[in-house]
Design a protein around this motif. Structure first.
Motif, PDB file in Angstrom:
ATOM      1  N   GLU A 170     -13.231  -0.591  -4.372  1.00 51.71           N
ATOM      2  CA  GLU A 170     -12.090  -0.676  -3.471  1.00 51.71           C
ATOM      3  C   GLU A 170     -11.740  -2.140  -3.233  1.00 51.71           C
ATOM      4  O   GLU A 170     -12.615  -2.985  -3.054  1.00 51.71           O
ATOM      5  CB  GLU A 170     -12.420  -0.014  -2.132  1.00 51.71           C
ATOM      6  N   ILE A 171     -10.442  -2.447  -3.248  1.00 53.54           N
ATOM      7  CA  ILE A 171      -9.962  -3.777  -2.879  1.00 53.54           C
ATOM      8  C   ILE A 171      -9.650  -3.764  -1.389  1.00 53.54           C
ATOM      9  O   ILE A 171      -8.901  -2.911  -0.905  1.00 53.54           O
ATOM     10  CB  ILE A 171      -8.708  -4.168  -3.678  1.00 53.54           C
ATOM     11  N   ALA A 172     -10.224  -4.710  -0.657  1.00 58.72           N
ATOM     12  CA  ALA A 172     -10.034  -4.773   0.791  1.00 58.72           C
ATOM     13  C   ALA A 172      -9.363  -6.085   1.176  1.00 58.72           C
ATOM     14  O   ALA A 172      -9.428  -7.081   0.433  1.00 58.72           O
ATOM     15  CB  ALA A 172     -11.379  -4.653   1.514  1.00 58.72           C
ATOM     16  N   LEU A 173      -8.734  -6.076   2.333  1.00 59.59           N
ATOM     17  CA  LEU A 173      -8.173  -7.297   2.906  1.00 59.59           C
ATOM     18  C   LEU A 173      -9.259  -7.956   3.750  1.00 59.59           C
ATOM     19  O   LEU A 173      -9.793  -7.342   4.670  1.00 59.59           O
ATOM     20  CB  LEU A 173      -6.955  -6.981   3.769  1.00 59.59           C
ATOM     21  N   LEU A 181      -5.868  -9.374  13.605  1.00 59.12           N
ATOM     22  CA  LEU A 181      -5.766  -8.262  12.658  1.00 59.12           C
ATOM     23  C   LEU A 181      -7.083  -7.497  12.527  1.00 59.12           C
ATOM     24  O   LEU A 181      -7.098  -6.350  12.083  1.00 59.12           O
ATOM     25  CB  LEU A 181      -5.350  -8.776  11.282  1.00 59.12           C
ATOM     26  N   ALA A 182      -8.186  -8.125  12.907  1.00 58.48           N
ATOM     27  CA  ALA A 182      -9.494  -7.495  12.741  1.00 58.48           C
ATOM     28  C   ALA A 182      -9.640  -6.238  13.587  1.00 58.48           C
ATOM     29  O   ALA A 182     -10.533  -5.423  13.347  1.00 58.48           O
ATOM     30  CB  ALA A 182     -10.595  -8.490  13.088  1.00 58.48           C
ATOM     31  N   THR A 186      -6.742  -0.129   9.237  1.00 57.46           N
ATOM     32  CA  THR A 186      -6.168  -0.331   7.904  1.00 57.46           C
ATOM     33  C   THR A 186      -5.003  -1.306   8.035  1.00 57.46           C
ATOM     34  O   THR A 186      -4.503  -1.559   9.139  1.00 57.46           O
ATOM     35  CB  THR A 186      -5.650   0.990   7.289  1.00 57.46           C
ATOM     36  N   MET A 187      -4.575  -1.834   6.894  1.00 59.67           N
ATOM     37  CA  MET A 187      -3.451  -2.768   6.896  1.00 59.67           C
ATOM     38  C   MET A 187      -2.543  -2.488   5.703  1.00 59.67           C
ATOM     39  O   MET A 187      -3.009  -2.048   4.646  1.00 59.67           O
ATOM     40  CB  MET A 187      -3.946  -4.212   6.787  1.00 59.67           C
ATOM     41  N   GLY A 256     -18.997 -13.025   9.806  1.00 59.31           N
ATOM     42  CA  GLY A 256     -17.746 -13.499  10.379  1.00 59.31           C
ATOM     43  C   GLY A 256     -16.508 -12.982   9.702  1.00 59.31           C
ATOM     44  O   GLY A 256     -15.403 -13.456   9.985  1.00 59.31           O
ATOM     45  N   VAL A 257     -16.676 -11.996   8.790  1.00 58.30           N
ATOM     46  CA  VAL A 257     -15.533 -11.472   8.014  1.00 58.30           C
ATOM     47  C   VAL A 257     -15.398  -9.987   8.272  1.00 58.30           C
ATOM     48  O   VAL A 257     -16.388  -9.249   8.317  1.00 58.30           O
ATOM     49  CB  VAL A 257     -15.715 -11.733   6.509  1.00 58.30           C
ATOM     50  N   ARG A 258     -14.166  -9.539   8.443  1.00 61.63           N
ATOM     51  CA  ARG A 258     -13.865  -8.106   8.578  1.00 61.63           C
ATOM     52  C   ARG A 258     -13.098  -7.687   7.343  1.00 61.63           C
ATOM     53  O   ARG A 258     -12.121  -8.320   6.944  1.00 61.63           O
ATOM     54  CB  ARG A 258     -13.018  -7.883   9.832  1.00 61.63           C
ATOM     55  N   LEU A 259     -13.556  -6.592   6.697  1.00 61.49           N
ATOM     56  CA  LEU A 259     -12.908  -6.052   5.510  1.00 61.49           C
ATOM     57  C   LEU A 259     -12.110  -4.816   5.894  1.00 61.49           C
ATOM     58  O   LEU A 259     -12.677  -3.840   6.389  1.00 61.49           O
ATOM     59  CB  LEU A 259     -13.945  -5.711   4.445  1.00 61.49           C
ATOM     60  N   LEU A 260     -10.812  -4.868   5.651  1.00 56.32           N
ATOM     61  CA  LEU A 260      -9.917  -3.781   6.053  1.00 56.32           C
ATOM     62  C   LEU A 260      -9.366  -3.062   4.828  1.00 56.32           C
ATOM     63  O   LEU A 260      -8.897  -3.712   3.880  1.00 56.32           O
ATOM     64  CB  LEU A 260      -8.750  -4.335   6.874  1.00 56.32           C
ATOM     65  N   PRO A 261      -9.403  -1.729   4.823  1.00 63.66           N
ATOM     66  CA  PRO A 261      -8.746  -0.995   3.734  1.00 63.66           C
ATOM     67  C   PRO A 261      -7.249  -1.315   3.688  1.00 63.66           C
ATOM     68  O   PRO A 261      -6.628  -1.555   4.730  1.00 63.66           O
ATOM     69  CB  PRO A 261      -8.989   0.465   4.097  1.00 63.66           C
ATOM     70  N   VAL A 262      -6.708  -1.323   2.486  1.00 65.86           N
ATOM     71  CA  VAL A 262      -5.292  -1.632   2.284  1.00 65.86           C
ATOM     72  C   VAL A 262      -4.540  -0.343   1.995  1.00 65.86           C
ATOM     73  O   VAL A 262      -5.013   0.512   1.241  1.00 65.86           O
ATOM     74  CB  VAL A 262      -5.110  -2.628   1.124  1.00 65.86           C
ATOM     75  N   THR A 263      -3.367  -0.203   2.601  1.00 71.62           N
ATOM     76  CA  THR A 263      -2.498   0.950   2.369  1.00 71.62           C
ATOM     77  C   THR A 263      -1.172   0.478   1.771  1.00 71.62           C
ATOM     78  O   THR A 263      -0.526  -0.400   2.347  1.00 71.62           O
ATOM     79  CB  THR A 263      -2.219   1.706   3.679  1.00 71.62           C
TER      80      THR A 263
END
Length: 299
Positions: A170-173, A181-182, A186-187, A256-263
């Motif tokens: 999966e590619i995440a933001l 944004l954290a 999703t974003m 220190g990083v948040r990974l968000l699923p991309v839509t």
């Protein structure tokens, strides 16, 4: 007597269409290619290439010599395979090309398992991009190449190259854990069009796929930090200096990083590229180990 190595260079010019492309495929300089062809012309006592605008083209004699070289290459390849498979022993050199992020989680464990089982295998590996490494399969400078293919920009391989998927990520933001944004689950890419970005250098598979994904949403990203290493990118993200798109497994648990699923969703497929036709035992052994590490059953 005509030199086989020089005939091989001429065949590369015929196959790739120019001195520069042949040099890239053979991993040598353009002047070196020209020099080899000039020496071959002296051996053959006939012109094999001639000027064509800013490039060159093969003469009639050049086409005959290149066709003979291709036939010789097929015979050499058949001899190599026959000798390598005569007793089925997994021994000898193994030349691998791979994208940087595959060395640790995929290629490293596969090579360790392979060399533990077959200590007479002598692997060498280089990192690079698919566009540079896949042509080296034709020249037999590489035996196997590990490439990436994003859903936003699928990798293209030429005819006579077999592509076998190994794993899908999966590619995440990636955003700073302190970024507003954290808080999102999703974003969409449209929601981050005004952010500062970090990315791999232009021309890399990762950069071009990320850029293509964003341009599909009408975004021209403000890329201020050009870094090929994912961990360094995550340092910039953690500091709140940039955001980026990354394969989730490559940067999991980055502090220190948040990974968000991309839509809509984006994925990256890791695949191995090999020449079509019967593989040597050493290549078969490596592909089997790669499938095991990736959690796949052998075909």
């Amino acid at each position: 007597m005509l030199s086989w190595e020089r005939l091989r260079v001429l065949a590369a010019v015929a196959e790739h269409g120019s001195i520069a492309a042949a040099a890239a495929a053979l991993h040598v300089t353009g002047p070196a290619v020209t020099q080899q062809i000039r020496k071959l012309e002296r051996e053959a006592r006939v012109a094999l290439i001639e000027p064509d605008g800013r490039g060159v083209r093969l003469t009639a004699a050049g086409h005959i010599a290149a066709q003979a070289a291709r036939g010789a290459a097929r015979l050499v390849g058949q001899a190599e395979r026959s000798l390598a498979t005569m007793d089925g022993q997994v021994v000898g050199p193994l030349r691998i090309g791979a994208l940087n992020s595959s060395f640790g989680p995929l290629l490293g464990p596969a090579l360790r398992a392979l060399t533990d089982e077959h200590p007479e295998v002598v692997p060498t590996a280089r990192s690079g991009e698919a566009v540079d490494m896949v042509p080296l399969l034709f020249t037999r400078d590489l035996d196997l190449v590990i490439v990436e293919s994003w859903s936003s920009l699928p990798v293209r391989v030429p005819p006579r190259i077999r592509l076998e998927p190994l794993t899908v990520h999966e590619i995440a933001l990636a955003v700073s854990a302190r970024h507003p944004l954290a808080r999102h689950d999703t974003m969409t890419l449209a929601e981050v069009r005004d952010e500062v970005w970090t990315a791999c250098r232009p021309g890399t598979d990762h950069h071009d796929a990320q850029l293509q994904a964003m341009r599909r949403h009408g975004i021209e990203p403000d890329i201020r930090y050009v870094v090929d290493d994912f961990l360094t990118q995550m340092t910039l993200v953690a500091e709140g200096l940039a955001v980026t798109l990354v394969p989730r497994p490559a940067v999991a648990d980055s502090p220190g990083v948040r990974l968000l699923p991309v839509t809509p969703g984006l994925t990256r497929t890791i695949a191995m590229a090999t020449r079509e036709g019967p593989a040597t035992p050493v290549v078969e052994a490596l592909t089997a180990r790669l499938r095991e590490v990736a959690g796949l059953a052998s075909p």
